[in-house]
Enzyme design. Sequence first.
Site, PDB file in Angstrom:
ATOM      1  N   ARG A  54       5.675 -14.489   0.726  1.00 22.68           N
ATOM      2  CA  ARG A  54       6.767 -14.023   0.254  1.00 22.68           C
ATOM      3  C   ARG A  54       7.158 -12.451   0.165  1.00 22.68           C
ATOM      4  O   ARG A  54       8.241 -12.266   0.239  1.00 22.68           O
ATOM      5  CB  ARG A  54       6.857 -14.665  -1.280  1.00 22.68           C
ATOM      6  CG  ARG A  54       7.089 -16.152  -1.244  1.00 22.68           C
ATOM      7  CD  ARG A  54       6.398 -16.970  -2.186  1.00 22.68           C
ATOM      8  NE  ARG A  54       5.141 -16.967  -1.738  1.00 22.68           N
ATOM      9  CZ  ARG A  54       4.810 -17.912  -0.995  1.00 22.68           C
ATOM     10  NH1 ARG A  54       5.175 -18.923  -0.612  1.00 22.68           N
ATOM     11  NH2 ARG A  54       3.260 -17.897  -0.301  1.00 22.68           N
ATOM     12  N   THR A  55       6.203 -11.898  -0.440  1.00 26.13           N
ATOM     13  CA  THR A  55       6.532 -10.384  -0.827  1.00 26.13           C
ATOM     14  C   THR A  55       6.887  -9.655   0.609  1.00 26.13           C
ATOM     15  O   THR A  55       7.958  -9.056   0.263  1.00 26.13           O
ATOM     16  CB  THR A  55       5.133  -9.768  -1.383  1.00 26.13           C
ATOM     17  OG1 THR A  55       4.678 -10.621  -2.500  1.00 26.13           O
ATOM     18  CG2 THR A  55       5.382  -8.543  -1.964  1.00 26.13           C
ATOM     19  N   LYS A  83      -9.330   2.892  12.151  1.00 24.94           N
ATOM     20  CA  LYS A  83     -10.043   4.043  12.653  1.00 24.94           C
ATOM     21  C   LYS A  83     -10.533   4.981  11.502  1.00 24.94           C
ATOM     22  O   LYS A  83     -11.000   5.933  11.866  1.00 24.94           O
ATOM     23  CB  LYS A  83      -9.048   5.294  13.707  1.00 24.94           C
ATOM     24  CG  LYS A  83      -8.359   4.248  14.590  1.00 24.94           C
ATOM     25  CD  LYS A  83      -7.493   5.268  15.514  1.00 24.94           C
ATOM     26  CE  LYS A  83      -6.706   4.379  16.391  1.00 24.94           C
ATOM     27  NZ  LYS A  83      -5.656   5.620  17.271  1.00 24.94           N
ATOM     28  N   ARG A 104       0.940  -3.099   0.055  1.00 30.62           N
ATOM     29  CA  ARG A 104       0.047  -4.044  -0.484  1.00 30.62           C
ATOM     30  C   ARG A 104      -1.539  -3.619  -0.104  1.00 30.62           C
ATOM     31  O   ARG A 104      -1.732  -3.564   1.148  1.00 30.62           O
ATOM     32  CB  ARG A 104       0.129  -5.415  -0.333  1.00 30.62           C
ATOM     33  CG  ARG A 104      -0.946  -6.424  -0.645  1.00 30.62           C
ATOM     34  CD  ARG A 104      -0.332  -7.885  -0.351  1.00 30.62           C
ATOM     35  NE  ARG A 104       0.503  -8.138  -1.390  1.00 30.62           N
ATOM     36  CZ  ARG A 104       0.854  -9.531  -1.476  1.00 30.62           C
ATOM     37  NH1 ARG A 104       0.586 -10.400  -1.029  1.00 30.62           N
ATOM     38  NH2 ARG A 104       1.774  -9.655  -2.479  1.00 30.62           N
ATOM     39  N   HIS A 132       1.238  -6.113  -9.970  1.00 29.59           N
ATOM     40  CA  HIS A 132       2.114  -6.667  -9.028  1.00 29.59           C
ATOM     41  C   HIS A 132       3.434  -6.319  -9.401  1.00 29.59           C
ATOM     42  O   HIS A 132       4.247  -7.548 -10.006  1.00 29.59           O
ATOM     43  CB  HIS A 132       1.818  -7.991  -8.476  1.00 29.59           C
ATOM     44  CG  HIS A 132       2.544  -8.545  -7.337  1.00 29.59           C
ATOM     45  ND1 HIS A 132       3.476  -8.012  -6.942  1.00 29.59           N
ATOM     46  CD2 HIS A 132       2.121  -9.446  -6.404  1.00 29.59           C
ATOM     47  CE1 HIS A 132       3.857  -8.634  -5.506  1.00 29.59           C
ATOM     48  NE2 HIS A 132       2.939  -9.634  -5.490  1.00 29.59           N
TER      49      HIS A 132
HETATM   50  C1  NCD Z   1       0.621 -13.266  -5.462  1.00 26.64           C
HETATM   51  C2  NCD Z   1      -0.047 -12.101  -5.114  1.00 26.64           C
HETATM   52  O1  NCD Z   1      -0.374 -11.813  -4.000  1.00 26.64           O
HETATM   53  O2  NCD Z   1      -0.825 -11.664  -5.974  1.00 26.64           O
HETATM   54  N1  NCD Z   1       1.552 -13.737  -4.452  1.00 26.64           N
HETATM   55  C3  NCD Z   1       2.640 -13.439  -4.312  1.00 26.64           C
HETATM   56  O3  NCD Z   1       2.776 -12.233  -4.048  1.00 26.64           O
HETATM   57  N2  NCD Z   1       3.948 -14.161  -4.471  1.00 26.64           N
HETATM   58  C4  NCD Z   1      -0.174 -14.645  -5.916  1.00 26.64           C
HETATM   59  C5  NCD Z   1      -1.154 -15.087  -5.250  1.00 26.64           C
HETATM   60  O4  NCD Z   1      -1.405 -14.628  -4.237  1.00 26.64           O
HETATM   61  O5  NCD Z   1      -1.767 -16.130  -5.857  1.00 26.64           O
END
Ligand code: NCD
Length: 308
Positions: A54-55, A83, A104, A132
């Site tokens: 999703r993100t 590397k 991320r 997040h």
């Molecule tokens: C979440 C995350 O990556 O923290 N997912 C997301 O971004 N929608 C929740 C998860 O991974 O459980």
Amino acid sequence: MLKGKHLIDPMDFSLIELEEIFELSDRIVSNPENFLDVCKGKLLATLFYEPSTRTRFSFEAAMLRLGGQIIGFSEPNSSSASKGESISDTIRTVACYADIAVMRHPKEGAPRVAAMNSDIPVINAGDGGHQHPTQTLTDLITIRAAKGKLTGLKIGLCGDLMFGRTVHSLIKALSRYEGNEFILISPKELQVPSYIKSEVLEKNNIKYKEVERLEEVMEEIDILYMTRVQKERFFNEEDYIRLKDSYILDKTKMDMASQDLIVMHPLPRVNEIAVEVDKDPRAWYFKQAKYGMFARMALICKLLGVDE
Ligand code: NCD
């Protein structure tokens, strides 16, 4: 003025700045055609050192729907990280090519290090078990859409509250709005980290309680925010296996709740919400995923300083 800012922690933006993002996302939802080329000629870089559906997709879809373009990696082994390149060198390089970057990373604080070394806005798309903030924007926009307010709500957060970064960010964000109350539902081993209790909840005199049984509180909550047990953050598999199915939201539990409840989940779900709950009109998690794209469209526009 949000132009040029980074978003690393949910507290980075003032309440007024957040309101600006909500207002813009409302305009995008009602008239997406007005935004088709506002980011023409702009490039978004997605630097994903950890898995995501999703993100990453919502960021990429957001940029493409704004008429911009995307570059990036979804697998650190395909970048020079493999590397041994440092985060600061990677971001300095990416900033030579792109206008805005999303990162991320499994290490807490990595996006902040990137932001400190970057001339372009850096957005934290999840750093380890820490924060997040763009999931939180998504969550706030979803709650606003469902409840028409962000105040005076009783929010139940259930599951892995220790490692779940979305929970940490959401508690921080909702603590800034009047009259919210939290019910923290988790096994003893997966309770919210103590800094969230002392630095966020207790410091601001916010009402909260910790319970182990979901059934006990179903009746009194306005929002139920379910989370996955974060397998990748466990030190040993036995603990994960023992705790993974601590909560399963099913029809029987839904029957105990108010008709105005909304059920949220950042997704991915594993077992914690039975599929039978999906058809209940109170299930908001896929709508929430959709709001995630609009939230990111508004965020990108604001950080790049573009509008209709
Ligand atoms: C979440 C995350 O990556 O923290 N997912 C997301 O971004 N929608 C929740 C998860 O991974 O459980």
